[in-house]
Write a protein that holds these residues in place. Structure first.
Motif, PDB file in Angstrom:
ATOM      1  N   ALA A 104     -27.478 -10.758  -6.665  1.00 49.73           N
ATOM      2  CA  ALA A 104     -28.840 -11.279  -6.525  1.00 49.73           C
ATOM      3  C   ALA A 104     -28.956 -12.657  -7.166  1.00 49.73           C
ATOM      4  O   ALA A 104     -29.643 -13.540  -6.641  1.00 49.73           O
ATOM      5  CB  ALA A 104     -29.840 -10.313  -7.145  1.00 49.73           C
ATOM      6  N   CYS A 105     -28.279 -12.858  -8.299  1.00 41.15           N
ATOM      7  CA  CYS A 105     -28.329 -14.141  -8.984  1.00 41.15           C
ATOM      8  C   CYS A 105     -27.794 -15.254  -8.092  1.00 41.15           C
ATOM      9  O   CYS A 105     -28.365 -16.341  -8.009  1.00 41.15           O
ATOM     10  CB  CYS A 105     -27.514 -14.072 -10.275  1.00 41.15           C
ATOM     11  N   ILE A 106     -26.719 -14.973  -7.376  1.00 39.33           N
ATOM     12  CA  ILE A 106     -26.080 -15.998  -6.554  1.00 39.33           C
ATOM     13  C   ILE A 106     -26.806 -16.195  -5.226  1.00 39.33           C
ATOM     14  O   ILE A 106     -27.003 -17.324  -4.766  1.00 39.33           O
ATOM     15  CB  ILE A 106     -24.602 -15.632  -6.298  1.00 39.33           C
ATOM     16  N   HIS A 107     -27.222 -15.094  -4.596  1.00 38.32           N
ATOM     17  CA  HIS A 107     -27.665 -15.171  -3.203  1.00 38.32           C
ATOM     18  C   HIS A 107     -29.166 -15.054  -2.986  1.00 38.32           C
ATOM     19  O   HIS A 107     -29.650 -15.341  -1.886  1.00 38.32           O
ATOM     20  CB  HIS A 107     -26.940 -14.105  -2.387  1.00 38.32           C
ATOM     21  N   LEU A 108     -29.931 -14.659  -3.997  1.00 35.59           N
ATOM     22  CA  LEU A 108     -31.374 -14.540  -3.838  1.00 35.59           C
ATOM     23  C   LEU A 108     -32.158 -15.549  -4.676  1.00 35.59           C
ATOM     24  O   LEU A 108     -33.119 -16.158  -4.196  1.00 35.59           O
ATOM     25  CB  LEU A 108     -31.843 -13.130  -4.214  1.00 35.59           C
ATOM     26  N   LEU A 109     -31.768 -15.720  -5.918  1.00 32.53           N
ATOM     27  CA  LEU A 109     -32.606 -16.462  -6.848  1.00 32.53           C
ATOM     28  C   LEU A 109     -32.577 -17.986  -6.721  1.00 32.53           C
ATOM     29  O   LEU A 109     -33.603 -18.632  -6.968  1.00 32.53           O
ATOM     30  CB  LEU A 109     -32.251 -16.075  -8.285  1.00 32.53           C
ATOM     31  N   MET A 232     -10.506 -12.515  -2.287  1.00 33.19           N
ATOM     32  CA  MET A 232      -9.363 -11.618  -2.111  1.00 33.19           C
ATOM     33  C   MET A 232      -9.308 -11.077  -0.689  1.00 33.19           C
ATOM     34  O   MET A 232      -8.237 -10.993  -0.068  1.00 33.19           O
ATOM     35  CB  MET A 232      -9.445 -10.461  -3.112  1.00 33.19           C
ATOM     36  N   VAL A 233     -10.470 -10.713  -0.148  1.00 40.28           N
ATOM     37  CA  VAL A 233     -10.506 -10.216   1.226  1.00 40.28           C
ATOM     38  C   VAL A 233     -10.136 -11.322   2.197  1.00 40.28           C
ATOM     39  O   VAL A 233      -9.360 -11.114   3.139  1.00 40.28           O
ATOM     40  CB  VAL A 233     -11.904  -9.645   1.551  1.00 40.28           C
ATOM     41  N   GLY A 234     -10.674 -12.523   1.995  1.00 37.60           N
ATOM     42  CA  GLY A 234     -10.347 -13.645   2.858  1.00 37.60           C
ATOM     43  C   GLY A 234      -8.868 -13.979   2.849  1.00 37.60           C
ATOM     44  O   GLY A 234      -8.325 -14.469   3.848  1.00 37.60           O
ATOM     45  N   ALA A 235      -8.190 -13.685   1.726  1.00 36.19           N
ATOM     46  CA  ALA A 235      -6.751 -13.927   1.623  1.00 36.19           C
ATOM     47  C   ALA A 235      -5.931 -12.811   2.248  1.00 36.19           C
ATOM     48  O   ALA A 235      -4.692 -12.848   2.210  1.00 36.19           O
ATOM     49  CB  ALA A 235      -6.361 -14.093   0.156  1.00 36.19           C
ATOM     50  N   GLY A 236      -6.606 -11.798   2.830  1.00 32.40           N
ATOM     51  CA  GLY A 236      -5.892 -10.719   3.508  1.00 32.40           C
ATOM     52  C   GLY A 236      -5.344  -9.650   2.596  1.00 32.40           C
ATOM     53  O   GLY A 236      -4.437  -8.908   2.978  1.00 32.40           O
ATOM     54  N   LEU A 237      -5.909  -9.520   1.364  1.00 33.55           N
ATOM     55  CA  LEU A 237      -5.375  -8.570   0.392  1.00 33.55           C
ATOM     56  C   LEU A 237      -6.076  -7.216   0.439  1.00 33.55           C
ATOM     57  O   LEU A 237      -5.786  -6.347  -0.367  1.00 33.55           O
ATOM     58  CB  LEU A 237      -5.481  -9.157  -1.013  1.00 33.55           C
ATOM     59  N   GLY A 238      -6.979  -7.032   1.369  1.00 32.87           N
ATOM     60  CA  GLY A 238      -7.679  -5.764   1.511  1.00 32.87           C
ATOM     61  C   GLY A 238      -9.026  -5.986   2.168  1.00 32.87           C
ATOM     62  O   GLY A 238      -9.378  -7.112   2.538  1.00 32.87           O
ATOM     63  N   TYR A 239      -9.784  -4.903   2.319  1.00 36.10           N
ATOM     64  CA  TYR A 239     -11.152  -4.994   2.830  1.00 36.10           C
ATOM     65  C   TYR A 239     -12.104  -4.663   1.685  1.00 36.10           C
ATOM     66  O   TYR A 239     -11.690  -4.249   0.606  1.00 36.10           O
ATOM     67  CB  TYR A 239     -11.364  -4.018   3.992  1.00 36.10           C
ATOM     68  N   SER A 240     -13.387  -4.864   1.912  1.00 38.60           N
ATOM     69  CA  SER A 240     -14.365  -4.481   0.907  1.00 38.60           C
ATOM     70  C   SER A 240     -15.655  -4.046   1.577  1.00 38.60           C
ATOM     71  O   SER A 240     -15.868  -4.263   2.771  1.00 38.60           O
ATOM     72  CB  SER A 240     -14.655  -5.640  -0.060  1.00 38.60           C
ATOM     73  N   ILE A 241     -16.511  -3.423   0.771  1.00 33.08           N
ATOM     74  CA  ILE A 241     -17.873  -3.070   1.177  1.00 33.08           C
ATOM     75  C   ILE A 241     -18.807  -3.797   0.226  1.00 33.08           C
ATOM     76  O   ILE A 241     -18.723  -3.625  -0.994  1.00 33.08           O
ATOM     77  CB  ILE A 241     -18.096  -1.552   1.129  1.00 33.08           C
ATOM     78  N   VAL A 242     -19.680  -4.642   0.795  1.00 37.46           N
ATOM     79  CA  VAL A 242     -20.525  -5.523  -0.018  1.00 37.46           C
ATOM     80  C   VAL A 242     -21.938  -5.553   0.550  1.00 37.46           C
ATOM     81  O   VAL A 242     -22.160  -5.234   1.721  1.00 37.46           O
ATOM     82  CB  VAL A 242     -19.950  -6.959  -0.043  1.00 37.46           C
ATOM     83  N   PRO A 243     -22.925  -5.951  -0.246  1.00 37.29           N
ATOM     84  CA  PRO A 243     -24.275  -6.154   0.296  1.00 37.29           C
ATOM     85  C   PRO A 243     -24.269  -7.260   1.343  1.00 37.29           C
ATOM     86  O   PRO A 243     -23.588  -8.286   1.171  1.00 37.29           O
ATOM     87  CB  PRO A 243     -25.089  -6.566  -0.938  1.00 37.29           C
ATOM     88  N   ARG A 244     -25.019  -7.066   2.417  1.00 33.41           N
ATOM     89  CA  ARG A 244     -25.040  -8.067   3.483  1.00 33.41           C
ATOM     90  C   ARG A 244     -25.492  -9.427   2.965  1.00 33.41           C
ATOM     91  O   ARG A 244     -25.021 -10.471   3.441  1.00 33.41           O
ATOM     92  CB  ARG A 244     -25.943  -7.614   4.635  1.00 33.41           C
ATOM     93  N   MET A 245     -26.427  -9.432   2.008  1.00 31.10           N
ATOM     94  CA  MET A 245     -26.915 -10.718   1.508  1.00 31.10           C
ATOM     95  C   MET A 245     -25.801 -11.585   0.956  1.00 31.10           C
ATOM     96  O   MET A 245     -25.908 -12.811   0.929  1.00 31.10           O
ATOM     97  CB  MET A 245     -27.980 -10.509   0.432  1.00 31.10           C
ATOM     98  N   SER A 246     -24.703 -10.957   0.504  1.00 29.37           N
ATOM     99  CA  SER A 246     -23.625 -11.716  -0.112  1.00 29.37           C
ATOM    100  C   SER A 246     -22.755 -12.446   0.892  1.00 29.37           C
ATOM    101  O   SER A 246     -21.949 -13.305   0.517  1.00 29.37           O
ATOM    102  CB  SER A 246     -22.753 -10.792  -0.971  1.00 29.37           C
ATOM    103  N   VAL A 247     -22.880 -12.125   2.188  1.00 29.74           N
ATOM    104  CA  VAL A 247     -22.092 -12.808   3.214  1.00 29.74           C
ATOM    105  C   VAL A 247     -22.975 -13.414   4.301  1.00 29.74           C
ATOM    106  O   VAL A 247     -22.468 -13.908   5.309  1.00 29.74           O
ATOM    107  CB  VAL A 247     -21.069 -11.845   3.860  1.00 29.74           C
ATOM    108  N   ALA A 248     -24.283 -13.377   4.113  1.00 28.23           N
ATOM    109  CA  ALA A 248     -25.193 -13.904   5.133  1.00 28.23           C
ATOM    110  C   ALA A 248     -24.942 -15.384   5.361  1.00 28.23           C
ATOM    111  O   ALA A 248     -25.020 -16.194   4.452  1.00 28.23           O
ATOM    112  CB  ALA A 248     -26.639 -13.680   4.698  1.00 28.23           C
ATOM    113  N   GLY A 249     -24.596 -15.728   6.617  1.00 30.15           N
ATOM    114  CA  GLY A 249     -24.461 -17.122   7.007  1.00 30.15           C
ATOM    115  C   GLY A 249     -23.215 -17.827   6.526  1.00 30.15           C
ATOM    116  O   GLY A 249     -23.031 -19.011   6.802  1.00 30.15           O
ATOM    117  N   GLU A 250     -22.303 -17.139   5.816  1.00 32.00           N
ATOM    118  CA  GLU A 250     -21.144 -17.855   5.287  1.00 32.00           C
ATOM    119  C   GLU A 250     -19.813 -17.205   5.646  1.00 32.00           C
ATOM    120  O   GLU A 250     -18.768 -17.682   5.241  1.00 32.00           O
ATOM    121  CB  GLU A 250     -21.242 -17.953   3.764  1.00 32.00           C
TER     122      GLU A 250
END
Length: 295
Positions: A104-109, A232-250
């Protein structure tokens, strides 16, 4: 009759809260002898012993515990008086301390704080991040004015208001070729998982999503930073489950592929305040700004 000294009361409360005279002195930016003098003068004024040592640990006496309950009310009354006086001043000024999670600090505030800074240059909004339990404790102790946390949250002295819902998504590297067509717990369980560290409220929700399917995860990485997880996921080291707000538009910039979960997983973010928290001009403006996140 000599009146109680508010500084002495505050020193006593800090000694009990932090468990030692030296720790209280550090928090109060005083010397240890100065804090000891405050406590001695307070005990002499009341003609009561307020602190005792049990197994080398500092604890309040029965009288000290009674005084602590009154100190909380005294602080609230003093804060009310100061807020009433501040209402005579022009404009919105002062400091508001917010506690929240890193996502929330990074993606909302940031846009909210940017707008507040433009509208009210004299308003000082300070943000700290941490786990939900620690943030709620800070609100209860009045070290934070409000919190924005994942619900459910609880506390006898807290007022909790739901603010917005956010769904979770699975993210993979854009170069990952074995992405399941339907993202279920069963389809993911054998893939390498990069996930939030244990103990966070977000991690608990993710664990429960798998547990409802009778599965228990064994992550290859457990990280405390949402940004580190995406790297880490972008580097192909695995998958993850994250809040949508953390990847919205990027996600395109990060080289990520975003997929919905089945069954869906959501969380609710809520605003937390002390029930007796006075709403001065500064805090009221921050709350109104946060309400724009609804819908």
């Amino acid at each position: 009759m000599q009146r109680l000294n508010l500084t002495h009361l505050h020193s006593f409360a800090m000694v009990i809260r932090h468990g030692s005279f030296s720790a209280a002195a550090e928090r109060l930016n005083l010397t240890q002898p100065a804090v000891s003098l405050h406590i001695r003068q307070l005990e002499e004024r009341l003609n009561l012993r307020l602190i005792e040592r049990v197994a080398k640990r500092i604890k309040p006496t029965s009288a000290g515990s009674t005084l602590l309950t009154h100190i909380g009310r005294i602080d609230a009354v003093v804060e009310d008086a100061l807020l009433d006086l501040s209402s005579h001043a022009q404009g919105v000024a002062g400091q508001v301390a917010i506690g929240t999670g890193a996502t929330a600090c990074i993606h909302l505030l940031p846009p909210i704080l940017q707008q507040l800074r433009r509208q009210f240059p004299a308003l000082d909004v300070r943000v700290s991040t941490g786990n939900t339990d620690g943030i709620l404790r800070a609100v209860e102790e009045n070290r934070l004015d409000l919190a924005l946390v994942t619900l459910p949250a609880s506390g006898r002295s807290l007022s909790i208001t739901p603010l917005l819902d956010d769904e979770f998504v699975a993210i993979f590297s854009a170069e990952h070729h074995a992405v399941p067509d339907v993202i279920t717990p069963q389809a993911l369980i054998e893939l390498p998982l990069v996930v939030f560290e244990a103990g966070s409220s977000t991690r608990l929700l993710i664990d429960e999503w798998y547990l409802h399917a009778g599965l228990r995860i064994k992550p290859v990485m457990e990280l405390g930073s949402i940004e580190a997880i995406k790297e880490m996921v972008g580097a192909g080291l695995g998958y993850s489950i994250v809040p949508r707000m953390s990847v919205a538009g990027e996600h395109h910039r990060r080289g990520l592929r975003v997929m919905p979960l089945q069954p869906p997983l959501r969380r609710t973010l809520g605003i937390v305040l002390r029930q007796d928290k006075p709403l001065g001009k500064a805090l009221r403006q921050v709350l109104e700004a946060l309400q724009t996140l609804k819908g």
